[in-house]
Design a protein around this motif. Structure first.
Motif, PDB file in Angstrom:
ATOM      1  N   LEU A 239      36.624  39.721  45.548  1.00 20.55           N
ATOM      2  CA  LEU A 239      36.052  38.373  45.509  1.00 20.55           C
ATOM      3  C   LEU A 239      36.881  37.405  44.673  1.00 20.55           C
ATOM      4  O   LEU A 239      36.569  36.216  44.623  1.00 20.55           O
ATOM      5  N   MET A 240      37.896  37.920  43.999  1.00 20.26           N
ATOM      6  CA  MET A 240      38.664  37.065  43.076  1.00 20.26           C
ATOM      7  C   MET A 240      40.164  37.194  43.285  1.00 20.26           C
ATOM      8  O   MET A 240      40.950  36.963  42.378  1.00 20.26           O
ATOM      9  N   ARG A 241      40.579  37.566  44.487  1.00 20.02           N
ATOM     10  CA  ARG A 241      42.015  37.754  44.764  1.00 20.02           C
ATOM     11  C   ARG A 241      42.823  36.508  44.396  1.00 20.02           C
ATOM     12  O   ARG A 241      43.935  36.606  43.875  1.00 20.02           O
TER      13      ARG A 241
ATOM     14  N   SER B 220      45.711  44.504  47.351  1.00 20.09           N
ATOM     15  CA  SER B 220      45.867  44.695  48.799  1.00 20.09           C
ATOM     16  C   SER B 220      45.269  46.020  49.271  1.00 20.09           C
ATOM     17  O   SER B 220      45.079  46.213  50.476  1.00 20.09           O
ATOM     18  N   LEU B 221      44.974  46.913  48.330  1.00 14.63           N
ATOM     19  CA  LEU B 221      44.414  48.219  48.682  1.00 14.63           C
ATOM     20  C   LEU B 221      42.890  48.228  48.660  1.00 14.63           C
ATOM     21  O   LEU B 221      42.267  49.244  48.979  1.00 14.63           O
ATOM     22  N   ILE B 222      42.281  47.100  48.299  1.00 14.66           N
ATOM     23  CA  ILE B 222      40.835  47.025  48.170  1.00 14.66           C
ATOM     24  C   ILE B 222      40.250  46.387  49.428  1.00 14.66           C
ATOM     25  O   ILE B 222      40.639  45.280  49.813  1.00 14.66           O
ATOM     26  N   PRO B 223      39.309  47.058  50.101  1.00 14.08           N
ATOM     27  CA  PRO B 223      38.718  46.478  51.313  1.00 14.08           C
ATOM     28  C   PRO B 223      37.808  45.296  50.966  1.00 14.08           C
ATOM     29  O   PRO B 223      37.289  45.195  49.851  1.00 14.08           O
ATOM     30  N   ASP B 224      37.630  44.404  51.912  1.00 13.69           N
ATOM     31  CA  ASP B 224      36.764  43.239  51.712  1.00 13.69           C
ATOM     32  C   ASP B 224      35.305  43.610  51.939  1.00 13.69           C
ATOM     33  O   ASP B 224      34.961  44.296  52.903  1.00 13.69           O
ATOM     34  N   GLY B 225      34.445  43.124  51.048  1.00 21.28           N
ATOM     35  CA  GLY B 225      33.000  43.199  51.270  1.00 21.28           C
ATOM     36  C   GLY B 225      32.414  44.589  51.299  1.00 21.28           C
ATOM     37  O   GLY B 225      31.360  44.807  51.908  1.00 21.28           O
ATOM     38  N   GLU B 226      33.075  45.563  50.653  1.00 30.33           N
ATOM     39  CA  GLU B 226      32.557  46.929  50.650  1.00 30.33           C
ATOM     40  C   GLU B 226      32.418  47.443  49.220  1.00 30.33           C
ATOM     41  O   GLU B 226      33.095  46.964  48.310  1.00 30.33           O
ATOM     42  N   PHE B 227      31.519  48.409  49.050  1.00 32.15           N
ATOM     43  CA  PHE B 227      31.441  49.090  47.771  1.00 32.15           C
ATOM     44  C   PHE B 227      32.703  49.937  47.610  1.00 32.15           C
ATOM     45  O   PHE B 227      33.076  50.703  48.497  1.00 32.15           O
ATOM     46  N   PHE B 228      33.370  49.767  46.489  1.00 32.63           N
ATOM     47  CA  PHE B 228      34.646  50.457  46.272  1.00 32.63           C
ATOM     48  C   PHE B 228      34.815  50.634  44.767  1.00 32.63           C
ATOM     49  O   PHE B 228      34.778  49.653  44.013  1.00 32.63           O
ATOM     50  N   ASP B 229      34.968  51.863  44.335  1.00 30.19           N
ATOM     51  CA  ASP B 229      35.046  52.089  42.892  1.00 30.19           C
ATOM     52  C   ASP B 229      36.482  52.363  42.450  1.00 30.19           C
ATOM     53  O   ASP B 229      37.391  52.517  43.266  1.00 30.19           O
TER      54      ASP B 229
END
Length: 348
Positions: free
Chosen positions: A210-212, A295-304
């Motif tokens: 959310l803050m890219r 770039s490795l983080i998906p959009d709009g998903e739970f990701f730890d």
């Protein structure tokens, strides 16, 4: 380290010349050197006043009044080592010399103590529910629980600010208005705070999507329910020097098996180890990431964070550990909260 060319004196200088040098140098000190630039001593206005009170003339020499055994530091000394000596001896400046005792510069202690503002952002994850703390978090988000005389989150922000990291982003969800009403834009603490609202809980790494657009250089990520006095500048320097994509603060965790462990080979007992202790490294909830990690983080998903570091590793990028030996406490349960309050004033 300050340039010393305009505060150098030869041992043959007069007190009048020394006064002019000290006055023009604006450092309240002069450095006495020989023809080879080797340090002979230091001279302050205090030395001069005592000389004049003893009957010396301003046109007299400085050879009997300058301090001939000054405290010095080497280029290899760390800021912490220099500060420790300076504070113990109540010094305001320390000359820096090489192995030949030639003067390279001078360090002003006030400059070492004052943090230099850094542009790197600090992302604080403060959206958790804190359900393990029961009634304490019914109306108060866990990062806002008071430890000592202030919210946990305030101690975290002040600790980052102490090292010059004043650009703060707080990711909020549960009871977000409590956090926003208390800190506002951060100006009362001398920092700048922006808020990112998680409409749904997105995990310690998912919220970063959310803050890219805000994270253009290496940045910190830290859970908002931790108390630590780790040196954030050291973590930053380590991450930068190693050119890592992700650096994870890790903490050693000991686990003792409460029984004798029987070691068996082919059905036969080969040995017995009585109540062995196993040591592991666990995530300390403090990270530094380079923008490439986003770039490795998906959009709009739970990701730890563990998932992010697995991705970093699987793509052959550099993921490093940074052992934390300083004070560290994760306030997850009631007994952790009680421990934090009992230790706070001693540590902070």
């Amino acid at each position: 380290m300050k340039n010393i060319q305009n505060i150098k004196l030869k041992p043959t200088a007069t007190i009048r010349e020394a006064l002019a040098v000290i006055d023009s140098g604006a450092m309240q000190i002069a450095i006495v050197v020989d023809d080879e630039n080797r340090l002979l001593g230091t001279l302050t206005d205090g030395n001069i006043r005592r000389g004049l009170l003893s009957g010396l003339s301003v046109d007299g020499g400085i050879k009997d009044i300058y301090f001939k055994t000054p405290t010095v530091a080497k280029m290899s000394d760390t800021k912490e080592e220099i500060l420790k000596v300076a504070l113990a001896k109540k010094l305001h400046q320390i000359p820096i010399v090489n192995e030949l005792n030639c003067v390279l510069g001078i360090v002003e202690i006030d400059e070492l103590i004052k943090p230099k503002d850094k542009t790197n952002r600090v992302v604080l994850m403060a959206g958790g529910l804190g359900t393990r703390l029961g009634e304490l978090t019914k109306t108060t988000p866990k990062p806002m629980l008071h430890v000592g005389n202030k919210p946990i989150l305030q101690t975290i922000i002040e600790n980052f600010s102490k090292y010059g990291y004043t650009n703060i982003i707080i990711s909020v969800n549960y009871l977000s208005h409590v956090i926003e009403d208390y800190f506002g834009d951060g100006s009362t603490l001398g920092v700048s705070i922006e808020y990112i609202h998680e409409k749904e809980r997105m995990g310690t790494a998912g919220a970063l999507s959310l803050m890219r657009n805000l994270l253009k250089e290496p940045f910190f990520v830290m859970n908002g329910d931790l108390l630590t006095n780790v040196n954030f500048e050291h973590l930053h320097d380590f991450h930068k020097s190693q050119e890592a994509i992700g650096t994870m603060g890790v903490r050693e965790y000991d686990f003792q098996v409460p029984y004798g462990v029987v070691n068996i080979e082919d059905g036969r007992i080969s040995s017995i180890t009585e109540k062995p202790t196993h040591k592991f490294f666990v995530s300390a909830g403090i990270y530094m990431l380079s923008p490439k990690a986003l770039s490795l983080i998906p959009d709009g998903e739970f990701f730890d964070m563990p998932s992010l570091f697995e991705k970093i590793i699987n793509e052959d990028n550099k993921a490093l550990s940074f052992p934390i030996h300083e004070y560290w406490l994760d306030i997850g349960r009631i007994n952790d909260y009680e421990q934090a309050n009992s230790e706070y004033y001693e540590v902070f």
